[in-house]
Every structure is written in structure tokens, then in C-alpha cells.
Design an enzyme around this catalytic site. Structure first.
Site, short mmCIF file in Angstrom:
data_model
loop_
_atom_site.label_atom_id
_atom_site.label_comp_id
_atom_site.label_asym_id
_atom_site.label_seq_id
_atom_site.Cartn_x
_atom_site.Cartn_y
_atom_site.Cartn_z
N ASP A 174 8.61 48.23 53.33
CA ASP A 174 8.54 49.56 53.56
C ASP A 174 8.36 49.72 55.02
O ASP A 174 9.10 50.59 55.62
CB ASP A 174 7.56 50.42 52.72
CG ASP A 174 8.05 50.37 51.41
OD1 ASP A 174 9.05 50.06 50.97
OD2 ASP A 174 7.02 50.60 50.50
N LYS A 202 3.24 53.88 49.44
CA LYS A 202 3.85 54.66 48.41
C LYS A 202 3.17 55.91 48.05
O LYS A 202 2.01 56.14 48.96
CB LYS A 202 3.75 53.90 47.05
CG LYS A 202 4.58 52.80 46.87
CD LYS A 202 6.06 53.20 46.40
CE LYS A 202 6.97 52.11 46.10
NZ LYS A 202 7.30 51.39 47.49
N GLU A 255 3.26 47.82 52.43
CA GLU A 255 3.85 48.71 51.26
C GLU A 255 3.54 50.19 51.38
O GLU A 255 2.18 50.57 51.56
CB GLU A 255 3.69 47.99 49.92
CG GLU A 255 4.01 48.53 48.69
CD GLU A 255 5.62 48.33 48.83
OE1 GLU A 255 6.44 48.96 48.06
OE2 GLU A 255 6.20 47.91 49.70
#
Length: 240
Positions: free
Chosen positions: A73, A106, A104
Site C-alpha cells: 500500500d 487500512k 499496509e
């Protein structure tokens, strides 16, 4: 006297990031689009505030043996000494030697995300990296030791209560070796980091989590040094 306030400036940086992440959470309902938007918020922040020797992008990482990482990401990579960054059909491909850190990103942290982030980080760390001797006016420096690639995760919220409590620590400690995470941020609550000497995690709950995380990341990058001199010929063999 000046009316400037350093405290207010730092608070504004965090509030901007938190508000943008909150807006993504509230207004975008498609999971894929929401994920892309969250990643873009973090990438924009890092691109704006990290020193210009660093650049950030969503990317795959490749090594000179032809191995690829999973899609990452947020990749923090070198732009001062990196001789090439590939783009193909809208995808960014970065040579492993150029990578400083991977994250990462999110919306919400939970045990599944921690494990997923650990796997993503491992897919980059296990790639092969070259390091050539460095010519200089008086001769040649030996090849630089490979710098440790920082790994982490970035979220807006956490499923755990408290957000940075024992379950989070347990999930992080489950990642060892290539899977260990070094640093991360839960923007609504605080940030965490791993002490490279003791291997233990520290969890900081604060009102300006994004700013505190940014400062900690910059500090860790300063101690990382410079990426190694890449062996271009090792990649050029794939032209045959």
C-alpha cells in the site's frame, strides 16, 4: 511578538490527516475504493512532509533475480540514488535496493490486519538486494551493508479496546524475523514502535498521533542511512 504557535501547527497537521481519514470512512462505502482513498491520504502526507530524498507510492517491489513482492500500500523509497522506477499500465515497480520502508494501510486495525501486514512486509524483506563498491576520488569504498527495511501498518481506527492494549501487543509479537513490524499509527488513538535493541514494543496514546508517528518515522529513517549502490547490470541481464 509573533502570534505563531508551534503546538498549534503540529496539532493542525494531525487534525488534517485524521479528518481526511474520517471523511473517507464516512463517505466512501465501496471497500476497494475506501481502501484506495485511505492509502492516498497516507501517501500524500508522507510525500508532503518527508525529506525530498524519499518518495512514497503504492507499488510492487522487484529484485534482480526476477522475484516480486506482494502489492504494498505504501512504499517509502529513495529518489536521490535510485536509477530507475518502473511504471507499467498504471502500476509502479520499485527495485528492492531502493526501499526504506513499507506499510499496509487500512481503515481499521485488528488481528487479521496485523498478520496480513506482517506477510506483506515479509514479501519485501525476503527479496534479494545487491550492493556494489562505491568509487570516490581516493579509491573505492567497500559495498555498503544492506539497511534494514522498516515495516509497519497505518490505520484510522482499531477494533480493540483499548486500541493499543494487550491484544494489539500480542498480535505484533507473533510476527518475528522477516514478519516483524517496526512502527505504525492508529490515527484516532496513538502510534507504536519497536525498539531495535530490546525488541520490545512501545505504545503511545496521544491526541496528535499522526504527527507523533511522522516524527518517529523520520527519526528512524535518519538512522537507516542511505540505500546501497544498486548493481544495474544484475537487472540488465533480463534484457536478453
Amino acid at each position: 511578538m509573533s502570534n505563531w504557535s508551534l503546538s498549534q501547527l503540529l496539532a493542525s497537521l494531525h487534525e488534517d490527516i485524521q479528518q481526511r481519514l474520517a471523511t473517507v470512512r464516512k463517505t466512501i462505502h465501496h471497500p476497494g475504493s475506501k481502501g484506495d482513498a485511505s492509502e492516498n491520504v497516507w501517501i500524500a502526507m508522507l510525500d508532503l512532509y518527508l525529506p525530498k530524498r524519499y518518495q512514497t507510492a503504492k507499488a510492487h517491489v522487484v529484485d534482480s533475480l526476477g522475484n516480486f513482492s506482494q502489492q504494498i500500500d505504501v512504499v517509502v523509497f529513495d529518489r536521490q540514488y535510485s536509477p530507475f522506477i518502473f511504471t507499467y499500465e498504471g502500476q509502479t515497480i520499485i527495485p528492492a535496493e531502493s526501499v526504506y520502508a513499507v506499510f499496509e494501510a487500512k481503515q481499521t486495525a485488528d488481528a487479521g490486519l496485523v498478520s496480513y501486514a506482517q506477510d506483506k512486509v515479509a514479501s519485501v524483506r525476503r527479496l534479494h538486494r545487491t550492493s556494489l563498491p562505491i568509487p570516490h576520488a581516493g579509491g573505492v569504498y567497500p559495498p555498503k551493508p544492506l539497511i534494514p527495511i522498516l515495516g509497519g501498518m497505518l490505520t484510522f481506527e482499531s477494533d480493540w479496546n483499548p486500541a493499543l492494549g494487550a491484544p494489539f501487543a500480542s498480535a505484533l509479537n507473533a510476527g518475528t524475523g522477516e514478519r516483524q513490524l517496526d512502527i505504525g499509527c492508529v490515527a484516532s488513538h496513538g502510534h507504536f514502535f519497536r525498539d531495535p535493541e530490546s525488541g520490545s514494543y512501545s505504545f503511545e496514546s496521544e491526541n496528535k498521533a499522526a504527527t507523533a508517528f511522522l516524527f518517529k518515522l523520520i527519526s528512524r529513517l535518519q538512522f537507516s542511512g542511505t540505500v546501497p549502490m544498486i548493481d544495474i547490470e544484475a537487472y540488465a541481464k533480463w534484457l536478453v
